[in-house]
Design an enzyme around this catalytic site. Sequence first.
Site, PDB file in Angstrom:
ATOM      1  N   THR A   9      10.409  48.343 -31.083  1.00 29.88           N
ATOM      2  CA  THR A   9       9.343  49.318 -31.289  1.00 29.88           C
ATOM      3  C   THR A   9       8.012  48.632 -30.985  1.00 29.88           C
ATOM      4  O   THR A   9       7.596  47.719 -31.709  1.00 29.88           O
ATOM      5  CB  THR A   9       9.348  49.847 -32.730  1.00 29.88           C
ATOM      6  N   LYS A  43       8.482  57.574 -30.727  1.00 26.49           N
ATOM      7  CA  LYS A  43       8.749  56.775 -31.934  1.00 26.49           C
ATOM      8  C   LYS A  43       7.500  56.685 -32.801  1.00 26.49           C
ATOM      9  O   LYS A  43       7.561  56.835 -34.030  1.00 26.49           O
ATOM     10  CB  LYS A  43       9.233  55.368 -31.532  1.00 26.49           C
ATOM     11  N   LYS A  74       4.150  47.401 -39.812  1.00 24.09           N
ATOM     12  CA  LYS A  74       4.070  46.882 -38.433  1.00 24.09           C
ATOM     13  C   LYS A  74       4.014  48.055 -37.447  1.00 24.09           C
ATOM     14  O   LYS A  74       3.185  48.071 -36.532  1.00 24.09           O
ATOM     15  CB  LYS A  74       5.300  46.006 -38.144  1.00 24.09           C
TER      16      LYS A  74
END
Lengths: 293, 293
Positions: free
Chosen positions: A93, A168, A236
Site C-alpha cells: 500500500t 485503497k 501509515k
Amino acid sequence: MNTGFIGLGAMGLSMARNLKKAGLLTGVWNRSTDKASSLSEETGCVVAIDPATLAASVDVLVLCVSADADVLAMVDAILPGAHPGLTVVDCSTVSAATAREAATRLAAHGTRFLDAPVSGGVEGARDGTLAIMCGGTEEAFEAARPVLAAMGRTVTHMGPTGYGQSTKATNQILCAGVIQAVSEAMAFAKAEGLPLDKVIDTLGKGAGSSWYFVNRAPFMARENFPAGFRVRLHDKDLGICHDMAARHGVTLPVVEMTRMHYQTLMQTGHGDEDISTIFRLKDALFSVGAKTS
Amino acid sequence: MNTGFIGLGAMGLSMARNLKKAGLLTGVWNRSTDKASSLSEETGCVVAIDPATLAASVDVLVLCVSADADVLAMVDAILPGAHPGLTVVDCSTVSAATAREAATRLAAHGTRFLDAPVSGGVEGARDGTLAIMCGGTEEAFEAARPVLAAMGRTVTHMGPTGYGQSTKATNQILCAGVIQAVSEAMAFAKAEGLPLDKVIDTLGKGAGSSWYFVNRAPFMARENFPAGFRVRLHDKDLGICHDMAARHGVTLPVVEMTRMHYQTLMQTGHGDEDISTIFRLKDALFSVGAKTS
C-alpha cells in the site's frame, strides 16, 4: 507460469504460500534471508541470490513491502533482470504517484507493472480471500490474473496505473471516518448507561450501521481491542492519504483528526491494538467531563 | 384499546393511519385543525377539542411533535385529562432529560410514560416498518406494545425512561460520523479520477462499508441529493446530542464538525436535501485546492 515473490512479512508469507498451493510459486527473495530459507524448506521454491536474478527467471513477480521508498528501491534492484515477458505486481500500500513512478521505470525495460494493494488483513492473506484493487493496463491485468486469483477472492481492475492505490486510499479514509463514528457513538452510549450489546443489536440493523459497528463495537463494549487492523498500519496508510490529498492542495478533516488520535494512541502503547482502540480516547472525554461538570 | 394521536406532521400522519388500519385509532388532536379534520374525514376518527379531552378518552396517547419544549408543553396540556389507565407514548426525538421530566410530570397523575423515538424516515412511517427504541417501565412498555407493533417493525425496550432517546441519539452520532466518512472518501475518489460506481461496488463489500456508503454514495456519484434524511432534521437531532453530551461535560468532535458543516449547508440553501449533500463541502475543498496547488 513462473512466479516470484519478494517481501515475506505477515501478509506476504501467507500470500506466497497460496501461490505455492496454486502451483505458481517458483522463487522468492527477502531482505532477511532466514524467512526466505524457511519458506524454501517448506515449499521447495528457490531462494534467489538477488531481486534481479529472481526477476530474470519469472513471468510474474509479486512485491509486498512496507513503504513508498521500499517499492522504488526494489524496482531499481529488479531493473537489471527486467524483461519484456515480466509483469511486476505490487501488493504494497503506497501512493498512486509511487505506482506511476514504478511503472515508468519498468516500462523503460519493456516490463509491465500492476499496482495491486489488498484489503482483508492477515486472515484474508492466509485464507486467500483478499480483495485486490488493481491499476494498470488491461494487458498487465490479464498477465497477472492467475496470480491475483490465487491470492484473492475479489479482484477488480479499477483503471490505469495508480487507480488500485487510489481505491485503497479511498477505503482507508472510509475506515477512518467510520471508526470515528462508531467510537464516538459507543462512548456516548456508555456514558448514558445504555446496555451496549442491545444498542449494537438494535442500531446494527439500521441506517447508522456499518461493518465496523457490527464487528468492532463489541470490542468497545468489552474494552478489549485485539489486533485486527493495527493502529500503526492504518496510521501509515493515512499518511499516504494525507500526501495524496496534499497533491490536490487539500487537507482532509477526518483523516487529520484520526491521525492526531493515532499519535496519542501510539505514544501511549496502543499502536498494536485494533483501530477500535480509538474508543479509549472518546471514552476518556467522558471521564474528564465527569470530574469537571 | 382506544388510542389517540397528537402531532400529524409528515411522520405522525402516516403513523396515525397505521394505527387506524390496526383498528386502534379513536381520536386525534393537532395544532393546525385542518390536518386533523382531513384525517377525521378519511378515517372516521374523532377530532378532540383539546389534548386533555383526548387524553381522558383513551388508553394510549401517542405524541409526535418537534422539539423538547413542544413535548413538555403538550404533556402540560394533557395533564388535566391524565388518568391511571393512560400510557403516553412520545415518538418525538428529544433529549433523555426531557423524557425524564415528562415522565415525572405524568407520574404525579398516575399516568405511565414511554419515550419511543423512531428511525426509518417517512418511508418507514408510511410502511409501518419503523425501528422504535423505547425507554420506560416494563409496565408502560407492555401497555403500549400493540400500538408500537402497529407503527413499527422492530420495537425494542432499551431500559428505563430516557433510554429510548439515548439510543436514538447514539444512532444520530453514528450517522454523523459515517456521512463524514463517506463524503470525504467519495470526494477524494472523485478527485483521483476513479470510476465512482466501481468504487462503490468494490468497497461496498469490504470492511470500510456502511449503510450510508452503499445507499448514499450513489447520490454523491450523481451529485444529486433528493430528500431522504434532511440536513435540517439531522441538525436538530445533533443539537440534542450536543446538549446531552454537554450534561456530561463533553464536546464531541464528530458531532460538532458535522453541525458546522450543516450550518453552511443550511445557509446556502441545501437544508432540505439528504445529509449526503455534505459531499458538496468536501468536494469544494478539492475545487479550491485545484486552483491554489
